[in-house]
Design a protein around this motif. Structure first.
Motif, PDB file in Angstrom:
ATOM      1  N   LEU A  40       0.875  -1.411  -0.078  1.00  0.00           N
ATOM      2  CA  LEU A  40       0.077  -0.101  -0.105  1.00  0.00           C
ATOM      3  C   LEU A  40       0.805   1.267   0.184  1.00  0.00           C
ATOM      4  O   LEU A  40       0.566   2.237  -0.639  1.00  0.00           O
ATOM      5  N   GLY A  41       2.012   1.219   0.888  1.00  0.00           N
ATOM      6  CA  GLY A  41       2.954   2.323   0.621  1.00  0.00           C
ATOM      7  C   GLY A  41       3.508   2.537  -0.474  1.00  0.00           C
ATOM      8  O   GLY A  41       3.773   3.867  -1.158  1.00  0.00           O
ATOM      9  N   LEU A  42       3.881   1.597  -1.496  1.00  0.00           N
ATOM     10  CA  LEU A  42       4.341   1.634  -2.706  1.00  0.00           C
ATOM     11  C   LEU A  42       3.233   2.118  -3.569  1.00  0.00           C
ATOM     12  O   LEU A  42       3.527   3.165  -4.567  1.00  0.00           O
ATOM     13  N   LEU A  43       2.199   1.792  -3.377  1.00  0.00           N
ATOM     14  CA  LEU A  43       1.138   2.365  -4.278  1.00  0.00           C
ATOM     15  C   LEU A  43       0.620   4.165  -3.904  1.00  0.00           C
ATOM     16  O   LEU A  43       0.626   4.742  -4.908  1.00  0.00           O
ATOM     17  N   VAL A  44       0.947   4.506  -2.628  1.00  0.00           N
ATOM     18  CA  VAL A  44       0.648   5.924  -2.383  1.00  0.00           C
ATOM     19  C   VAL A  44       1.903   6.606  -2.968  1.00  0.00           C
ATOM     20  O   VAL A  44       1.442   7.530  -3.845  1.00  0.00           O
ATOM     21  N   TRP A  45       3.103   6.258  -2.854  1.00  0.00           N
ATOM     22  CA  TRP A  45       4.172   7.161  -3.196  1.00  0.00           C
ATOM     23  C   TRP A  45       4.201   6.953  -4.812  1.00  0.00           C
ATOM     24  O   TRP A  45       4.871   8.167  -5.412  1.00  0.00           O
ATOM     25  N   SER A  46       3.801   5.987  -5.291  1.00  0.00           N
ATOM     26  CA  SER A  46       4.032   5.662  -6.830  1.00  0.00           C
ATOM     27  C   SER A  46       3.100   6.761  -7.526  1.00  0.00           C
ATOM     28  O   SER A  46       3.279   7.096  -8.501  1.00  0.00           O
ATOM     29  N   LEU A  47       1.880   6.565  -6.965  1.00  0.00           N
ATOM     30  CA  LEU A  47       0.653   7.332  -7.465  1.00  0.00           C
ATOM     31  C   LEU A  47       0.991   8.806  -7.555  1.00  0.00           C
ATOM     32  O   LEU A  47       1.000   9.662  -8.223  1.00  0.00           O
ATOM     33  N   ILE A  48       1.564   9.331  -6.331  1.00  0.00           N
ATOM     34  CA  ILE A  48       2.079  10.711  -6.161  1.00  0.00           C
ATOM     35  C   ILE A  48       3.184  11.202  -6.926  1.00  0.00           C
ATOM     36  O   ILE A  48       3.264  12.000  -7.702  1.00  0.00           O
ATOM     37  N   ALA A  49       3.832  10.144  -7.148  1.00  0.00           N
ATOM     38  CA  ALA A  49       5.293  10.494  -7.843  1.00  0.00           C
ATOM     39  C   ALA A  49       4.754  10.264  -9.331  1.00  0.00           C
ATOM     40  O   ALA A  49       5.552  11.158 -10.437  1.00  0.00           O
ATOM     41  N   ALA A  50       3.472   9.955  -9.765  1.00  0.00           N
ATOM     42  CA  ALA A  50       3.240   9.715 -10.982  1.00  0.00           C
ATOM     43  C   ALA A  50       2.680  11.186 -11.523  1.00  0.00           C
ATOM     44  O   ALA A  50       2.068  11.227 -12.718  1.00  0.00           O
ATOM     45  N   SER A  66       5.292   8.652   2.744  1.00  0.00           N
ATOM     46  CA  SER A  66       4.891   7.357   2.280  1.00  0.00           C
ATOM     47  C   SER A  66       6.333   6.631   1.939  1.00  0.00           C
ATOM     48  O   SER A  66       6.425   5.485   2.050  1.00  0.00           O
ATOM     49  N   LEU A  67       7.246   7.212   1.217  1.00  0.00           N
ATOM     50  CA  LEU A  67       8.484   6.991   0.686  1.00  0.00           C
ATOM     51  C   LEU A  67       9.158   6.480   2.264  1.00  0.00           C
ATOM     52  O   LEU A  67       9.756   5.535   2.169  1.00  0.00           O
ATOM     53  N   PHE A  68       9.313   7.409   2.951  1.00  0.00           N
ATOM     54  CA  PHE A  68      10.094   7.199   4.248  1.00  0.00           C
ATOM     55  C   PHE A  68       9.717   5.780   5.113  1.00  0.00           C
ATOM     56  O   PHE A  68      10.513   4.987   5.315  1.00  0.00           O
ATOM     57  N   PHE A  69       8.326   5.644   5.419  1.00  0.00           N
ATOM     58  CA  PHE A  69       7.818   4.586   5.906  1.00  0.00           C
ATOM     59  C   PHE A  69       7.785   3.406   4.935  1.00  0.00           C
ATOM     60  O   PHE A  69       7.907   2.275   5.638  1.00  0.00           O
ATOM     61  N   TRP A  70       7.663   3.345   3.794  1.00  0.00           N
ATOM     62  CA  TRP A  70       7.799   2.159   3.021  1.00  0.00           C
ATOM     63  C   TRP A  70       9.140   1.622   2.981  1.00  0.00           C
ATOM     64  O   TRP A  70       9.407   0.484   3.118  1.00  0.00           O
ATOM     65  N   TYR A 129      -6.114  14.304 -11.286  1.00  0.00           N
ATOM     66  CA  TYR A 129      -6.880  14.037 -10.378  1.00  0.00           C
ATOM     67  C   TYR A 129      -7.203  12.694  -9.848  1.00  0.00           C
ATOM     68  O   TYR A 129      -7.090  12.263  -8.690  1.00  0.00           O
ATOM     69  N   ASN A 130      -7.273  11.787 -10.895  1.00  0.00           N
ATOM     70  CA  ASN A 130      -7.490  10.579 -10.618  1.00  0.00           C
ATOM     71  C   ASN A 130      -6.449   9.975  -9.760  1.00  0.00           C
ATOM     72  O   ASN A 130      -6.548   9.040  -8.822  1.00  0.00           O
ATOM     73  N   ARG A 131      -5.049  10.201  -9.976  1.00  0.00           N
ATOM     74  CA  ARG A 131      -4.095   9.522  -9.315  1.00  0.00           C
ATOM     75  C   ARG A 131      -4.020  10.005  -7.796  1.00  0.00           C
ATOM     76  O   ARG A 131      -3.772   9.375  -6.958  1.00  0.00           O
ATOM     77  N   ARG A 132      -4.294  11.563  -7.819  1.00  0.00           N
ATOM     78  CA  ARG A 132      -4.188  11.861  -6.514  1.00  0.00           C
ATOM     79  C   ARG A 132      -5.373  11.512  -5.492  1.00  0.00           C
ATOM     80  O   ARG A 132      -4.957  11.295  -4.312  1.00  0.00           O
ATOM     81  N   ALA A 133      -6.523  11.231  -6.093  1.00  0.00           N
ATOM     82  CA  ALA A 133      -7.721  10.590  -5.395  1.00  0.00           C
ATOM     83  C   ALA A 133      -7.425   9.272  -4.996  1.00  0.00           C
ATOM     84  O   ALA A 133      -7.708   8.921  -3.830  1.00  0.00           O
ATOM     85  N   ALA A 134      -6.831   8.669  -5.831  1.00  0.00           N
ATOM     86  CA  ALA A 134      -6.491   7.201  -5.517  1.00  0.00           C
ATOM     87  C   ALA A 134      -5.266   7.070  -4.514  1.00  0.00           C
ATOM     88  O   ALA A 134      -5.266   6.416  -3.473  1.00  0.00           O
ATOM     89  N   ALA A 135      -4.246   7.984  -4.473  1.00  0.00           N
ATOM     90  CA  ALA A 135      -3.168   7.956  -3.498  1.00  0.00           C
ATOM     91  C   ALA A 135      -3.795   8.536  -2.036  1.00  0.00           C
ATOM     92  O   ALA A 135      -3.621   7.964  -1.221  1.00  0.00           O
ATOM     93  N   SER A 136      -4.721   9.259  -2.187  1.00  0.00           N
ATOM     94  CA  SER A 136      -5.580   9.812  -0.787  1.00  0.00           C
ATOM     95  C   SER A 136      -6.371   8.576  -0.214  1.00  0.00           C
ATOM     96  O   SER A 136      -6.196   8.214   0.867  1.00  0.00           O
ATOM     97  N   PHE A 137      -6.983   7.621  -1.075  1.00  0.00           N
ATOM     98  CA  PHE A 137      -7.798   6.513  -0.657  1.00  0.00           C
ATOM     99  C   PHE A 137      -6.627   5.514  -0.065  1.00  0.00           C
ATOM    100  O   PHE A 137      -6.989   5.037   1.066  1.00  0.00           O
ATOM    101  N   PHE A 138      -5.510   5.269  -0.923  1.00  0.00           N
ATOM    102  CA  PHE A 138      -4.612   4.291  -0.263  1.00  0.00           C
ATOM    103  C   PHE A 138      -3.908   4.810   0.926  1.00  0.00           C
ATOM    104  O   PHE A 138      -3.547   3.959   1.658  1.00  0.00           O
ATOM    105  N   ALA A 139      -3.448   6.130   0.943  1.00  0.00           N
ATOM    106  CA  ALA A 139      -3.056   6.552   2.005  1.00  0.00           C
ATOM    107  C   ALA A 139      -3.848   6.282   3.329  1.00  0.00           C
ATOM    108  O   ALA A 139      -3.598   5.868   4.499  1.00  0.00           O
ATOM    109  N   CYS A 140      -5.106   6.468   3.498  1.00  0.00           N
ATOM    110  CA  CYS A 140      -6.189   6.115   4.123  1.00  0.00           C
ATOM    111  C   CYS A 140      -6.352   4.517   4.576  1.00  0.00           C
ATOM    112  O   CYS A 140      -6.080   4.285   5.947  1.00  0.00           O
ATOM    113  N   VAL A 141      -6.187   3.815   3.713  1.00  0.00           N
ATOM    114  CA  VAL A 141      -5.948   2.392   4.006  1.00  0.00           C
ATOM    115  C   VAL A 141      -4.640   2.298   4.761  1.00  0.00           C
ATOM    116  O   VAL A 141      -4.550   1.217   5.711  1.00  0.00           O
TER     117      VAL A 141
END
Length: 173
Positions: A40-50, A66-70, A129-141
């Motif tokens: 999940l951490g990988l998903l968060v930082w990769s979605l933000i990085a994209a 996300s990157l630090f704790f990953w 927008y889609n990537r940032r919204a998805a990153a927000s969701f995965f950050a919550c999870v």
């Protein structure tokens, strides 16, 4: 170290022996949660990085957390998988893991709120927008998994779930 795999086993790993792979750790609650946190951490930082995160300061914070704790989660995962925590028995691993998970939970709360507040639904870049919204969701999870992991780490630190015989064994020789 109740609650962690191999806690009831005698400490037979000597400092000179090669690390052994502990596959049963992945089946434990902490091991499963660490794997989930890594994915999940990988998903968060990769979605933000994209996205064009460098244009918005808020996403820099989300990226850092996300990157630090990953990376830190991967280090703990490798440490427990290779049973290196038994070689460095002087470190209070359950306490260290509990503190790390508690700090990760708090910082992921801030990262999730920051990421969710910075998502602008009227953005002209739909892919951002889609990537940032998805990153927000995965950050919550991810925040939730760190919170649950904090609970299990606390139980392991306090020795809950073990009996008096297994909690008193200290064979470090």
């Amino acid at each position: 170290m109740a609650g962690l795999p191999g806690a009831a086993r005698a400490r037979s790993a000597s400092p000179g022996s090669p690390p052994a792979l502990d596959g049963s750790f992945l089946l434990s609650p902490l091991g499963g949660l660490m794997c989930a946190q890594a994915v999940l951490g990988l998903l968060v930082w990769s979605l933000i990085a994209a996205t064009t995160y460098h244009l918005h300061a808020a996403y820099g914070w989300v990226m850092f957390v996300s990157l630090f704790f990953w990376i830190l989660t991967l280090l703990f995962l490798v440490t427990y998988l290779l049973q290196l925590h038994q070689k460095f028995y002087m470190v209070p691993w359950p306490l260290v893991l509990m503190i790390c998970n508690a700090v990760a939970t708090v910082l992921y709360i801030t990262a999730f709120v920051t990421c969710a507040a910075a998502v602008q639904p009227t953005s002209w870049r739909q892919w951002d927008y889609n990537r940032r919204a998805a990153a927000s969701f995965f950050a919550c999870v991810t925040m939730i998994t760190y919170g649950v992991s904090t609970f299990f780490s606390f139980r392991a630190w306090k020795g809950l779930g073990s009996n008096a015989a297994t909690s008193q064994v200290t064979d470090h020789a």
